[in-house]
Write a protein that holds these residues in place. Sequence first.
Motif, PDB file in Angstrom:
ATOM      1  N   LEU A   1       0.830  -1.206   0.000  1.00 53.87           N
ATOM      2  CA  LEU A   1       0.000   0.000   0.000  1.00 53.87           C
ATOM      3  C   LEU A   1       0.864   1.256   0.000  1.00 53.87           C
ATOM      4  CD1 LEU A   1      -2.646  -0.815   2.800  1.00 53.87           C
ATOM      5  CD2 LEU A   1      -2.844  -1.263   0.360  1.00 53.87           C
ATOM      6  N   TRP A   2       0.403   2.238  -0.753  1.00 51.96           N
ATOM      7  CA  TRP A   2       0.938   3.590  -0.614  1.00 51.96           C
ATOM      8  C   TRP A   2      -0.238   4.548  -0.617  1.00 51.96           C
ATOM      9  CZ3 TRP A   2       2.752   7.542  -4.595  1.00 51.96           C
ATOM     10  CH2 TRP A   2       3.308   8.652  -3.942  1.00 51.96           C
ATOM     11  N   LEU A   3      -0.663   4.981   0.555  1.00 53.67           N
ATOM     12  CA  LEU A   3      -1.794   5.888   0.714  1.00 53.67           C
ATOM     13  C   LEU A   3      -1.317   7.223   1.269  1.00 53.67           C
ATOM     14  CD1 LEU A   3      -3.331   3.077   0.610  1.00 53.67           C
ATOM     15  CD2 LEU A   3      -5.069   4.199   2.004  1.00 53.67           C
ATOM     16  N   TYR A   4      -2.044   8.267   0.905  1.00 54.16           N
ATOM     17  CA  TYR A   4      -1.739   9.570   1.482  1.00 54.16           C
ATOM     18  C   TYR A   4      -2.061   9.537   2.984  1.00 54.16           C
ATOM     19  CZ  TYR A   4      -6.807  10.528   1.256  1.00 54.16           C
ATOM     20  OH  TYR A   4      -8.173  10.479   1.415  1.00 54.16           O
ATOM     21  N   GLU A   5      -1.354  10.332   3.754  1.00 55.49           N
ATOM     22  CA  GLU A   5      -1.522  10.305   5.209  1.00 55.49           C
ATOM     23  C   GLU A   5      -2.180  11.567   5.761  1.00 55.49           C
ATOM     24  OE1 GLU A   5       2.162   9.413   7.085  1.00 55.49           O
ATOM     25  OE2 GLU A   5       2.353   7.417   6.178  1.00 55.49           O
ATOM     26  N   ASN A   6      -2.196  12.646   4.990  1.00 51.42           N
ATOM     27  CA  ASN A   6      -2.808  13.877   5.489  1.00 51.42           C
ATOM     28  C   ASN A   6      -4.328  13.805   5.359  1.00 51.42           C
ATOM     29  OD1 ASN A   6      -2.408  13.948   2.614  1.00 51.42           O
ATOM     30  ND2 ASN A   6      -3.078  16.069   2.631  1.00 51.42           N
ATOM     31  N   GLY A   7      -5.039  14.721   5.998  1.00 58.56           N
ATOM     32  CA  GLY A   7      -6.492  14.794   5.859  1.00 58.56           C
ATOM     33  C   GLY A   7      -7.220  13.539   6.302  1.00 58.56           C
ATOM     34  N   GLY A   8      -6.684  12.845   7.292  1.00 56.09           N
ATOM     35  CA  GLY A   8      -7.323  11.623   7.771  1.00 56.09           C
ATOM     36  C   GLY A   8      -6.912  10.373   7.020  1.00 56.09           C
ATOM     37  N   GLY A   9      -5.947  10.509   6.103  1.00 54.73           N
ATOM     38  CA  GLY A   9      -5.530   9.365   5.293  1.00 54.73           C
ATOM     39  C   GLY A   9      -4.944   8.220   6.099  1.00 54.73           C
ATOM     40  N   LEU A  10      -4.215   8.540   7.165  1.00 55.38           N
ATOM     41  CA  LEU A  10      -3.618   7.484   7.984  1.00 55.38           C
ATOM     42  C   LEU A  10      -4.701   6.636   8.647  1.00 55.38           C
ATOM     43  CD1 LEU A  10      -1.004   6.255   8.996  1.00 55.38           C
ATOM     44  CD2 LEU A  10      -1.023   7.889  10.897  1.00 55.38           C
ATOM     45  N   HIS A  11      -5.777   7.276   9.086  1.00 54.93           N
ATOM     46  CA  HIS A  11      -6.903   6.547   9.672  1.00 54.93           C
ATOM     47  C   HIS A  11      -7.542   5.629   8.631  1.00 54.93           C
ATOM     48  CE1 HIS A  11     -10.482   5.698  12.063  1.00 54.93           C
ATOM     49  NE2 HIS A  11     -11.216   6.058  11.020  1.00 54.93           N
ATOM     50  N   ILE A  12      -7.678   6.114   7.407  1.00 54.67           N
ATOM     51  CA  ILE A  12      -8.232   5.309   6.323  1.00 54.67           C
ATOM     52  C   ILE A  12      -7.339   4.097   6.058  1.00 54.67           C
ATOM     53  CG2 ILE A  12      -8.818   5.275   3.867  1.00 54.67           C
ATOM     54  CD1 ILE A  12     -10.750   6.939   5.554  1.00 54.67           C
ATOM     55  N   GLN A  13      -6.039   4.337   6.004  1.00 50.11           N
ATOM     56  CA  GLN A  13      -5.097   3.247   5.759  1.00 50.11           C
ATOM     57  C   GLN A  13      -5.200   2.178   6.839  1.00 50.11           C
ATOM     58  OE1 GLN A  13      -0.807   3.667   4.351  1.00 50.11           O
ATOM     59  NE2 GLN A  13      -0.491   3.364   6.547  1.00 50.11           N
ATOM     60  N   ASN A  14      -5.267   2.599   8.087  1.00 49.87           N
ATOM     61  CA  ASN A  14      -5.361   1.637   9.190  1.00 49.87           C
ATOM     62  C   ASN A  14      -6.640   0.812   9.094  1.00 49.87           C
ATOM     63  OD1 ASN A  14      -2.927   2.497  10.267  1.00 49.87           O
ATOM     64  ND2 ASN A  14      -3.878   3.958  11.669  1.00 49.87           N
ATOM     65  N   ALA A  15      -7.725   1.456   8.683  1.00 48.33           N
ATOM     66  CA  ALA A  15      -8.996   0.738   8.545  1.00 48.33           C
ATOM     67  C   ALA A  15      -8.902  -0.314   7.451  1.00 48.33           C
ATOM     68  CB  ALA A  15     -10.123   1.723   8.249  1.00 48.33           C
ATOM     69  N   ILE A  16      -8.244   0.020   6.334  1.00 51.11           N
ATOM     70  CA  ILE A  16      -8.066  -0.940   5.246  1.00 51.11           C
ATOM     71  C   ILE A  16      -7.170  -2.086   5.693  1.00 51.11           C
ATOM     72  CG2 ILE A  16      -7.052  -1.257   2.946  1.00 51.11           C
ATOM     73  CD1 ILE A  16      -7.948   1.579   2.263  1.00 51.11           C
ATOM     74  N   VAL A  17      -6.081  -1.759   6.375  1.00 49.99           N
ATOM     75  CA  VAL A  17      -5.141  -2.789   6.855  1.00 49.99           C
ATOM     76  C   VAL A  17      -5.843  -3.754   7.800  1.00 49.99           C
ATOM     77  CG1 VAL A  17      -3.099  -3.183   8.281  1.00 49.99           C
ATOM     78  CG2 VAL A  17      -3.079  -1.384   6.531  1.00 49.99           C
TER      79      VAL A  17
END
Length: 307
Positions: free
Chosen positions: A8-24
């Motif tokens: 995965l390579w997701l953006y982290e700003n604007g809540g992106g890190l939370h989105i990434q964690n949910a997908i993981v």
Amino acid sequence: MSAANVGLWLYENGGGLHIQNAIVNALKQRDINCITGLNLRDAHARDGHIHCNNILMEELDLFLSYNAGQQTQYQLYLYEAISQSIPTINNFNAFALSEDKFKTSHLLNNHGIITPEYRLCHKNDTDGLKKAIKDWGGKLVYKPTDGWGGAGIVKIEGEQALDMLLPFLSRTDLRYFYLERFIDYDNTDFRIDIVDGQYIGCYGRKAPKDDWKTNITSGGSIFVREPTDELINLAKKAALVTGLEIAGVDLIYDREKERYVVLEVNGIPAFATPEQEKLGLNFNHKKIDAIVNLIDRTVCKSNAKVA
């Protein structure tokens, strides 16, 4: 040992890190392991392999690249090379198409999807430029074919303004100009998210006062907006034609011709930020579920072929 490994390579700003964690976390429940932070800026290739942060990219079962524009040519070059070995989402060919405004509009029109009227002119075709502005009632929009966020877009009003711009254009290293008829609209648009052919959600964007561009990076603001079935079906068709598994389709209403047109198809449509969720944009969970299902199915299909 996990049944599959996904990069995965997701953006982290604007809540992106939370989105990434949910997908993981969601993929972990399906016995799919995620390796995050695979920014191809840090990658290198040698001896038939692409290495990124000590990961052999070709050994992954899938790579999801979901980080907004301004990727370098180096990153895109490796993205394309990786896509020749493993599944990528968005698949590289569709993503590259969506990054080119002319090719996207041209393909959509070939499939009966209305976009703003456009012309592609050679940089020395001044007659073509002048004819376009005459044919379109004295207003046109110049767009870089590969820009994003409204960058480089210029509205040209009148042949005199065009004459003043031509000396500057002739000194650029551009080989061609992509032009669109300026559409009379109410300075708002629809952004409709589609994942895997499924409608996810919609919101509107409004241009700031004394401007006509709705892009957030240009000062536009977001508001809750409900699309009609007509618009949802149009967005689904646009996503299907471009081949994007994940698409954000931008539509506006042409008041002169009394019809909706597809303005753009974005290959990296953002999730709602925490601030936008407070406004009522509540599609993030649905979007995450759809992406997780898409990854799961793609990985299973790919592994079945290998077996």
